[in-house]
Design a protein around this motif. Sequence first.
Motif, mmCIF file in Angstrom:
data_model
loop_
_atom_site.group_PDB
_atom_site.id
_atom_site.type_symbol
_atom_site.label_atom_id
_atom_site.label_comp_id
_atom_site.label_asym_id
_atom_site.label_seq_id
_atom_site.Cartn_x
_atom_site.Cartn_y
_atom_site.Cartn_z
ATOM 1 N N LEU A 82 17.832 19.662 -13.222
ATOM 2 C CA LEU A 82 16.631 18.962 -13.319
ATOM 3 C C LEU A 82 16.271 18.443 -12.104
ATOM 4 C CD1 LEU A 82 18.259 16.712 -16.276
ATOM 5 C CD2 LEU A 82 16.773 18.712 -16.395
ATOM 6 N N ARG A 83 14.929 18.164 -11.951
ATOM 7 C CA ARG A 83 14.346 17.745 -10.788
ATOM 8 C C ARG A 83 14.693 16.092 -10.571
ATOM 9 N NH1 ARG A 83 14.133 21.830 -7.767
ATOM 10 N NH2 ARG A 83 12.691 20.593 -6.220
ATOM 11 N N GLY A 84 14.531 15.617 -9.221
ATOM 12 C CA GLY A 84 14.906 14.480 -8.799
ATOM 13 C C GLY A 84 13.919 13.578 -8.254
ATOM 14 N N VAL A 85 13.996 13.187 -7.104
ATOM 15 C CA VAL A 85 13.043 12.395 -6.324
ATOM 16 C C VAL A 85 13.049 12.826 -4.756
ATOM 17 C CG1 VAL A 85 12.351 10.038 -5.551
ATOM 18 C CG2 VAL A 85 13.075 10.435 -7.964
ATOM 19 N N ILE A 86 12.046 12.625 -4.255
ATOM 20 C CA ILE A 86 12.202 12.814 -2.774
ATOM 21 C C ILE A 86 11.641 11.603 -2.028
ATOM 22 C CG2 ILE A 86 10.871 13.631 -0.711
ATOM 23 C CD1 ILE A 86 10.117 16.278 -2.540
ATOM 24 N N PHE A 87 12.484 10.780 -1.251
ATOM 25 C CA PHE A 87 12.562 9.750 -0.723
ATOM 26 C C PHE A 87 12.059 10.074 0.749
ATOM 27 C CE2 PHE A 87 15.951 9.145 -3.811
ATOM 28 C CZ PHE A 87 15.489 7.981 -4.368
ATOM 29 N N ALA A 88 11.330 8.801 1.180
ATOM 30 C CA ALA A 88 11.022 8.812 2.766
ATOM 31 C C ALA A 88 11.914 7.976 3.497
ATOM 32 C CB ALA A 88 9.567 8.349 2.702
ATOM 33 N N THR A 89 12.070 8.378 4.603
ATOM 34 C CA THR A 89 13.304 7.672 5.504
ATOM 35 C C THR A 89 12.554 7.660 7.056
ATOM 36 O OG1 THR A 89 15.536 7.427 6.292
ATOM 37 C CG2 THR A 89 14.638 9.579 5.727
ATOM 38 N N ASP A 90 12.883 6.664 7.621
ATOM 39 C CA ASP A 90 12.653 6.659 9.263
ATOM 40 C C ASP A 90 13.487 7.240 10.082
ATOM 41 O OD1 ASP A 90 14.382 4.617 8.841
ATOM 42 O OD2 ASP A 90 12.914 2.997 9.813
ATOM 43 N N ASP A 91 14.828 7.569 9.354
ATOM 44 C CA ASP A 91 15.734 8.086 10.152
ATOM 45 C C ASP A 91 16.806 9.085 9.244
ATOM 46 O OD1 ASP A 91 18.089 8.833 11.681
ATOM 47 O OD2 ASP A 91 18.143 6.862 12.760
ATOM 48 N N CYS A 92 16.453 10.400 9.341
ATOM 49 C CA CYS A 92 16.863 11.240 8.244
ATOM 50 C C CYS A 92 18.398 11.430 8.698
ATOM 51 C CB CYS A 92 16.263 12.699 8.366
ATOM 52 S SG CYS A 92 16.897 14.022 7.186
ATOM 53 N N ASP A 93 18.820 11.531 9.923
ATOM 54 C CA ASP A 93 20.137 11.630 10.320
ATOM 55 C C ASP A 93 21.161 10.532 9.982
ATOM 56 O OD1 ASP A 93 20.087 14.446 11.889
ATOM 57 O OD2 ASP A 93 18.396 13.470 12.376
ATOM 58 N N ALA A 94 20.513 9.426 10.187
ATOM 59 C CA ALA A 94 21.543 8.289 9.670
ATOM 60 C C ALA A 94 21.455 8.021 8.335
ATOM 61 C CB ALA A 94 20.485 6.831 10.434
ATOM 62 N N THR A 95 20.426 8.383 7.525
ATOM 63 C CA THR A 95 20.535 8.606 6.170
ATOM 64 C C THR A 95 21.443 9.501 5.499
ATOM 65 O OG1 THR A 95 18.062 7.876 5.882
ATOM 66 C CG2 THR A 95 19.101 8.783 3.902
ATOM 67 N N PHE A 96 21.487 10.579 6.140
ATOM 68 C CA PHE A 96 22.272 11.536 5.849
ATOM 69 C C PHE A 96 23.909 11.066 6.031
ATOM 70 C CE2 PHE A 96 25.262 14.937 6.938
ATOM 71 C CZ PHE A 96 25.051 15.904 6.034
ATOM 72 N N GLU A 97 23.836 10.498 7.243
ATOM 73 C CA GLU A 97 25.326 9.947 7.513
ATOM 74 C C GLU A 97 25.663 9.014 6.510
ATOM 75 O OE1 GLU A 97 27.443 11.202 9.664
ATOM 76 O OE2 GLU A 97 25.893 12.789 10.128
ATOM 77 N N ARG A 98 24.952 7.944 6.281
ATOM 78 C CA ARG A 98 25.303 7.033 5.100
ATOM 79 C C ARG A 98 25.723 7.332 3.901
ATOM 80 N NH1 ARG A 98 22.129 1.550 3.428
ATOM 81 N NH2 ARG A 98 23.072 1.215 1.500
#
Length: 137
Positions: A82-98
């Motif tokens: 099933l498909r989900g959602v694409i979120f926007a972030t101003d810091d992909c690397d920090a989002t990934f780490e979190r």
Amino acid sequence: MDITISQCFIAVDDHDQAIAFYRDALGLEVRNDVGFEGMRWVTVGAPSQPGVSIVLEPPLADPNASPEDRQAMAELMAKGMLRGVIFATDDCDATFERISAAGGEVLQEPMDQPYGVRDCAFRDPAGNLLRFNQPLN
């Protein structure tokens, strides 16, 4: 005429796990938690976007769905189809780490894409695909 997004829906099979992921790992706020006819809908959203909500709904939230359709939906969800959602972030690397630190299932580490974003991808506890995009300048 102005058309905007108000709500989108993601099927989840365990609302408590979904709340923990979307609230605690992603930082979204829980806006509503409603039960009706043995089903549950939880609405979450980004504090910075009060007019846009994600509704975490039961798989095949149709009381008239056949047992066969319910089984097919459960199988697709279990496979992560099933498909989900694409979120926007101003810091992909920090989002990934979190999200990684919170135990998110990593599908793709941050990488620059040829279509102009740096993105990463995870699966939520129900198997839905979630991508996080940061525009490249």
